[in-house]
Design a protein around this motif. Sequence first.
Motif, short mmCIF file in Angstrom:
data_model
loop_
_atom_site.label_atom_id
_atom_site.label_comp_id
_atom_site.label_asym_id
_atom_site.label_seq_id
_atom_site.Cartn_x
_atom_site.Cartn_y
_atom_site.Cartn_z
N VAL A 141 0.85 -1.19 0.00
CA VAL A 141 0.00 0.00 0.00
C VAL A 141 0.89 1.24 0.00
O VAL A 141 1.81 1.36 0.81
CB VAL A 141 -0.92 0.00 1.23
CG1 VAL A 141 -1.78 1.26 1.25
CG2 VAL A 141 -1.78 -1.25 1.24
N THR A 142 0.62 2.16 -0.93
CA THR A 142 1.34 3.42 -1.00
C THR A 142 0.34 4.58 -0.94
O THR A 142 -0.87 4.36 -0.91
CB THR A 142 2.15 3.51 -2.31
OG1 THR A 142 1.24 3.60 -3.42
CG2 THR A 142 3.04 2.29 -2.48
N VAL A 151 8.45 -10.58 -7.78
CA VAL A 151 9.39 -10.54 -6.67
C VAL A 151 10.82 -10.38 -7.17
O VAL A 151 11.60 -9.58 -6.64
CB VAL A 151 9.25 -11.81 -5.80
CG1 VAL A 151 10.43 -11.93 -4.83
CG2 VAL A 151 7.95 -11.78 -5.02
N MET A 152 11.16 -11.12 -8.20
CA MET A 152 12.51 -10.98 -8.76
C MET A 152 12.55 -9.72 -9.62
O MET A 152 11.80 -9.62 -10.60
CB MET A 152 12.87 -12.20 -9.59
CG MET A 152 14.29 -12.15 -10.17
SD MET A 152 15.60 -12.06 -8.91
CE MET A 152 15.45 -13.67 -8.12
N PRO A 153 13.37 -8.73 -9.27
CA PRO A 153 13.42 -7.48 -10.05
C PRO A 153 13.72 -7.75 -11.52
O PRO A 153 14.54 -8.62 -11.85
CB PRO A 153 14.55 -6.69 -9.38
CG PRO A 153 14.65 -7.25 -8.00
CD PRO A 153 14.30 -8.69 -8.12
N SER A 162 20.56 -4.80 -6.71
CA SER A 162 19.44 -5.65 -7.13
C SER A 162 19.10 -6.67 -6.06
O SER A 162 17.94 -7.05 -5.89
CB SER A 162 19.77 -6.35 -8.46
OG SER A 162 20.95 -7.13 -8.34
N ILE A 163 20.10 -7.13 -5.30
CA ILE A 163 19.82 -8.08 -4.21
C ILE A 163 19.03 -7.38 -3.11
O ILE A 163 18.11 -7.98 -2.51
CB ILE A 163 21.13 -8.68 -3.68
CG1 ILE A 163 21.74 -9.63 -4.74
CG2 ILE A 163 20.88 -9.44 -2.38
CD1 ILE A 163 23.06 -10.24 -4.33
N LYS A 164 19.36 -6.11 -2.84
CA LYS A 164 18.59 -5.35 -1.84
C LYS A 164 17.15 -5.17 -2.31
O LYS A 164 16.22 -5.23 -1.50
CB LYS A 164 19.25 -4.00 -1.61
CG LYS A 164 20.54 -4.07 -0.81
CD LYS A 164 21.13 -2.68 -0.60
CE LYS A 164 22.44 -2.76 0.19
NZ LYS A 164 23.05 -1.41 0.37
N ALA A 165 16.97 -4.95 -3.61
CA ALA A 165 15.61 -4.81 -4.14
C ALA A 165 14.84 -6.13 -3.99
O ALA A 165 13.65 -6.15 -3.65
CB ALA A 165 15.67 -4.39 -5.62
N LEU A 166 15.55 -7.23 -4.22
CA LEU A 166 14.92 -8.54 -4.04
C LEU A 166 14.52 -8.75 -2.59
O LEU A 166 13.41 -9.23 -2.30
CB LEU A 166 15.89 -9.65 -4.48
CG LEU A 166 15.44 -11.09 -4.20
CD1 LEU A 166 14.18 -11.44 -4.97
CD2 LEU A 166 16.56 -12.09 -4.53
N MET A 171 10.16 -9.16 1.46
CA MET A 171 9.57 -8.74 2.73
C MET A 171 8.13 -8.27 2.55
O MET A 171 7.30 -8.44 3.44
CB MET A 171 10.42 -7.62 3.34
CG MET A 171 11.83 -8.02 3.72
SD MET A 171 11.89 -9.37 4.93
CE MET A 171 11.22 -8.52 6.35
N ARG A 172 7.81 -7.65 1.41
CA ARG A 172 6.46 -7.15 1.22
C ARG A 172 5.57 -8.08 0.38
O ARG A 172 4.45 -7.71 0.05
CB ARG A 172 6.52 -5.76 0.57
CG ARG A 172 7.29 -5.69 -0.73
CD ARG A 172 7.48 -4.24 -1.15
NE ARG A 172 8.27 -4.14 -2.37
CZ ARG A 172 8.59 -2.99 -2.96
NH1 ARG A 172 8.20 -1.85 -2.42
NH2 ARG A 172 9.30 -2.97 -4.07
#
Length: 843
Positions: A141-142, A151-153, A162-166, A171-172
């Motif tokens: 929710v934004t 989930v995989m960028p 990119s790992i941080k984005a993953l 987590m969400r």
Amino acid sequence: MVEQKFNSGMPVIANLEDFDKNSGGWFERVIFRHRMVVVVACLLATVVLGFFATRLQVNASFEKMIPSSSPYIKNYLAYKNQLPGLGNSIRVVVENKSGDIYDADYLLALQKVNDTLYLIPGIDRSWMKSLWMPIVRWKEVTEEGIDGGAVMPSDYDGSDKSIKALRRNIMRSGIIGNLVANDGQSSMIVAPLLDTNPQTGQPLDYGDFSKQLEAQIRSLESDKVGIHIVGFSKLVGDLIDGLYSVMLFFGASVLIAGLFVYFYTRCLRSTLLLVSVAVAGVVWLLGLMQILGYELDPYSILVPFLIFAIGISHGTQKMNGILQDIGRGTHKYIAARYTFRRLFLTGLTALLTNIVGFAVLVIIDIPVIRDLALTTSIGVAVLIFTKLLLIPVALSYLGVSKKAARIAIAKDQAGAENRGLLGHLWHSLDRFTERPWATAVIALSLLVTLGCSVVMMHLKVGDLDPGAPELRADSRYNLDNAYITSHYGLSSDQFVVIMKTNEDSCRLYQSLQSMDKLAWRLRQTPGVQTTQSLAETVRMISSGMAEGSPKWLTISRDQAITNSAVDAAMISAPGITNQQCSVTPLIAYLADHKADTLSRVLKVSEEFAKENNSPAGAEQPVEFLLAAGNAGIEAATNIEVEKGIITMYLAVYGATALLCLLTFRSWRATLVALIPLLMTTIICKALMVWLGIGLKVATLPVIAVGVGVGVDYALYLLSVQLAVQERGGSLAVAYRRSLDFTGRVVALVGLTMAAGVITWAWSPIKFQADMGILLTFMFLWNMLGALVLIPALSHYLLNPKGNSKAGVTLDLEDARAQQEPRKPAAGAPAPQLTELALPRRVR
């Protein structure tokens, strides 16, 4: 059926010229006038069927393990194409042994496993889930509403960014505990399976599929990456792998049987003949199975051994009669005809009883049980040719060694002073025909049966252990399952309730509210970890569309808001309902699939469906249908097993009682034959409780096997006993004659079969080990029941006061005297102790 008259005039004839070849029944004359035709035909059949036996496939089918006519399974089959991943699927967990999943090398290894699994034939690729599949999505929710994506960028390149984005997407996404382990050290790939191999169009071969998993997926395991695989197809594959080691146990059973028979007869050539013909019977069965389109699966491995064991039983009876006749000086051809004349009808009746006893298993609505019933019946029918016809004919050519014949007669003529402890016990068995001994043994048996009846009430239907009870606890499959269970919040045991509505009616407030109520009830049920449904997702999305306000964490009565939430749910969670919004699954994740857990969940679901399903003719009907998911399918199977066991008992014992009545023409004799079998069934079920074995598809046939094999002992013993009683002999004399003629072989066969199957206790397949223990007990108890209970029960049911006929007065004291056979005078022929045939009629 040929009527065989009781004949006490079977003289010792040493020369074939002195024998009247026109004596005996017409069927006997036909067989022995064409002996060579019988031998050549059987040899030719063995060669031809042996060729087909080599082409028999070893496989198992998911569809054959489930009761297809069960209303619950019908619901699953009707909607399984709209319930992806909620039936037969494979789960592969890839573990990082030296860190967590947020590692470039690990993610590269996971991608390789994912892509390799994706290309294996039989995978339903459109519904495969993993971190690398776009079907796995995140949402949040934004300020602008609900946002989401894969989930995989899309720009993943292995960099820290990119790992941080993953990590943020995971987590969400809400997949921790489901597709990602709670400790973050592994992730899961879930792959639904197709029913057929798309490359061949044939049913999916689980044995081959499992080998591909090992060769292509497990081979990617290394010091840094661990692989864990679970699922029905992998379980069956491991069972099939274990099946080949089971062949060694079958070989051990054959060897043990051969040794037991040889030590009894001391005749090598007749022992080799008997074992070879028994193996030939198995070859005939396997060949016929291939011709008729059957496959050998892990659950029918019992059948070949069973056919071998029954063959040994009947073959040994034939050989025993020929051995004794030859020992008295009878020509081998004449001895073979005497034995055929005496035992053909008894053997035929016993085999017909076996056929009917196994055939009635077809009433159980589980295809694998029906296949087992039909193939076992075919195998027993084969024994009519290999045992009742081939063995006497073959022995009419081969005969037995003179040494073996002398030993057999010496055993009969041994005096009391030459008997050991076992000999004295054996020659004391007829004491159970006396009232004090009969009363004592019946009273003891009654106490044991009553005690076991109380214990057997605790027998559970279904699995009693987590994981795969068919395999050992330390098997690779169960270790993999234990790893997944301990590292993931949600188990692989899914119980699915299907909400069926009109098209687009899953959006309605009433439908979603009912689903939410059921989800709440299930979450309160012990054994349920959590639930997942459209109703719960709609609640979360409704809140998200209101800036995450907890006040909106509900199912709105405003249809416009609910429609938007359902549309968002269908995009963010594919498979949460079908495209028509008419078939919607409610998934309950269970802690395990034990019998008690399934029973509780099933009860809650059934009660809710009964209370909330719309009445017929409702404008907006809502139906809650059971059941899908592996746990739901197992629950439906357990129901059929529980219903089928009662029907099976009635059918097996009813058929056995009918055939015994036709054989003995006496309800009293039928009771004497059946009571030990009933006791065996009760005690066996109590033993299952003590050993922690549940009643399920794998163990259900054991009960029928115990009845089918056990009745053979009673038929052979009672046929001789009643024949002597009809001539006017006392019960003690009659029972002594039955012991002399068939009793030794009954004991031999019981010990042989028990010694053969006890080796199964060391099998890598646990359910086969369980069957080995149960069958060992049943074979031994049936033997003891026949030798001890039959005379005791006969004292009360088959011992009329006037027990003599003209010119014959034999009482208990005569029986005692005849236990000490006198040595024949010099030059006189040995006495005939076994000149017996079936009675004309047992009144």
